[in-house]
Structures are given as C-alpha cells and as structure tokens.
Scaffold this active site. Structure first.
Site, PDB file in Angstrom:
ATOM      1  N   CYS A  82      49.396  30.991 -25.370  1.00 25.54           N
ATOM      2  CA  CYS A  82      48.803  30.516 -24.152  1.00 25.54           C
ATOM      3  C   CYS A  82      47.265  31.083 -23.965  1.00 25.54           C
ATOM      4  CB  CYS A  82      49.620  30.898 -23.035  1.00 25.54           C
ATOM      5  SG  CYS A  82      51.210  29.780 -22.700  1.00 25.54           S
ATOM      6  N   CYS A 164      49.357  25.759 -23.130  1.00 28.38           N
ATOM      7  CA  CYS A 164      49.611  26.397 -21.986  1.00 28.38           C
ATOM      8  C   CYS A 164      48.574  27.256 -21.266  1.00 28.38           C
ATOM      9  CB  CYS A 164      50.947  27.168 -22.424  1.00 28.38           C
ATOM     10  SG  CYS A 164      51.142  28.065 -23.668  1.00 28.38           S
TER      11      CYS A 164
END
Ligand code: C8R
Length: 263
Positions: A82, A164
C-alpha cells in the site's frame, strides 16, 4: 497463387513482433526475478514465457481478450505494498526516473509483467502457430482488440484494482490537457481503483523545463479528474511541479531559473 500469404507480405500497418521476442521475455523474466526483485526468485520463468506465447499464438490478432492473458497474469502475480503505486500519463520517462531513485515505489513497468512487456510488440495469426515478425495490427489503422492494446488494458486494470492506500499519478502539465479521459489512466485505471482500499489519489502535474506551462492543478482537465475521483469517494490532492520530481528534471537543466532559486 500462394497457399497462404507470401513470406514478406505485410498484412497489418504496425511493426511486427519484436525480433527474439521469446528470448527477451525469458531474459527479462530472469533479470527481474533473480536480480531486480530477488524476493520473486521462485517464479517459473519458463512457464511465464510459455503462457505469454500461448496468450496470442494461433489466435486472430484482432480478437484478443482479457481471458487470453489470465494464465500469464496468475503466474506472474505479485503484491504491491500500500502507498507505493505510481500511475503516469504522457510522462513515462519521468515517472520511471523517479521510481528508479525511489525504489520502494512501483509503476506498472516496475512489476514483473510490465517489466517483461515494456516496449515490445507481439502478435500471431489464427491460421498458423507462428509468431508474426512481419507486421501486427495497430489500434488506429486495424483494430482495437489487438494483443498489445488488450494486454496493457488488462494489466493496467489489474494494477489499479490491486492498489491501496495513497496512490500517485505523474501528469504532463506541458500538454493542453494534463488529464485525458481517453488515456489508459483516464479510461481504465481511475475507474478501477477500489474506494474501500484507496484513500487518496495524489496528482503531480509536472511542467517541462523551458516548455510551456499549459495545464496545472487549477485547470479544467484536472478539475475533471478531481470530480471523477471525488464522486468515487476517494480524496484528491494535486501539486504542481512536485519538488522531488522537479529535482530530476533539474539534473538536465541545472542553470534554468526554476532550478536555481526556490522552486
Ligand atoms: N500503462 C499503459 N500503457 C503502457 C504502459 C503502462 O504501464 N507501459 C507501456 N509501455 N504502455 P500514454 P496512458 C504503452 O498515452 O495511456 C499503464 C501502451 O502501448 O503516455 O495514460 C500505466 O500504469 C500504451 O498505449 O499513457 C500508466 O499509469 C502507451 O504506452 C498508464 O497505464 C500509453 O502511453 C499509462 O497509460
């Protein structure tokens, strides 16, 4: 009459498959998995090469589909952490220069599949099991469902779905429209970000040094992007000439006023 096309007959308007395609795919796969990201050293490059070839050989090169690439995508799958995804549009070189320095960040070409396919051309033929080294269809002159276009659409979609946290995009502020709805970024990637996973899209609008400053964060094309992103419940932020990337542009133009004073 020839039984098939004569050997040098060019069927399509685009250049043919890159010479030594199979060897390049295999070599890049080994370079990436053994040297660039040794955490992927257990990937089977022979199988990846085979799956890549199978995705387009003996098939109509105007009828490529997402499904053709599923086995390849599964074999090459990779987790991107992420906050580390970098998209780009019309800024390929600059975005890659940046991720080369910031090695924790990933453009699609910094993933195994993008690394293998970058700048290659490939296609086959439904009537033969051979690689077509003479010519391949182009989106403009022949058909949009050609193996190369479908590949980038498919892997770009997957890359965006997997993103993400805070994600980034490098845009070209020296074009009339820094954000183009028809680009892969505008057409595929932004629509496939998952609002439950992606908190913020951070845009960096970069102007060429010495070039025109046509578009910036306050322009209509960026407002367009902001509204698409906001409607999808993702936060949007924008910076003109993001300093760390500007410094890279300044390496080539150290004496330019925008590089010598506070930029
Ligand atoms: N992406 C799309 N296309 C890519 C690519 C890639 O990573 N890598 C290559 N070599 N290409 P553009 P865009 C080729 O107009 O349309 C992903 C393809 O042949 O400057 O907005 C990437 O994640 C394709 O037709 O940019 C990035 O975020 C052109 O280069 C966007 O999509 C696209 O060049 C960039 O796509």
């Amino acid at each position: 009459m020839w039984p098939r096309s004569p050997p040098n007959h060019k069927e399509w308007q685009g250049s043919g498959t890159t010479a030594h395609f199979g060897d390049i795919v295999l070599g890049r796969c080994y370079t990436y998995t053994q040297i660039v990201r040794p955490e992927l050293r257990d990937k089977d490059c022979q199988k990846i090469q085979e799956a890549f070839l199978k995705s387009f050989l003996s098939k109509d090169p105007c009828d490529a589909t997402e499904q053709d690439y599923q086995p390849l995508i599964e074999l090459a799958n990779q987790t991107i952490p992420c906050n580390k995804t970098v998209f780009w549009s019309k800024t390929k070189e600059l975005a890659h220069q940046y991720t080369r320095v910031q090695q924790a960040l990933f453009t699609l070409e910094n993933t195994l599949l993008g690394y293998i396919a970058d700048d290659l051309s490939w296609c086959g033929d439904s009537g033969s099991s051979e690689i077509n080294y003479q010519s391949c269809p182009t989106r403009r002159d022949n058909c949009s469902s050609n193996p190369v276009s479908v590949f980038w659409n498919t892997v770009s979609k997957r890359f965006a779905e997997d993103a993400c946290g805070v994600v980034h995009v490098v845009l070209n502020g020296s074009l009339n429209e820094a954000f183009d709805r028809r680009s892969t970024f505008g057409r595929v990637e932004i629509h496939n970000l998952h609002p439950k996973k992606v908190r913020t899209l951070q845009a960096w609008v970069m102007h060429d040094i010495g070039g025109v400053r046509s578009d910036s964060c306050s322009s209509s094309s960026i407002r367009d992007l902001k509204s698409i992103i906001s409607e999808r419940n993702i936060t949007f932020t924008c910076q003109n000439n993001y300093r760390p990337v500007r410094f890279l542009q300044c390496v080539k133009n150290p004496e330019h006023p925008s590089c010598t004073s506070g930029i």
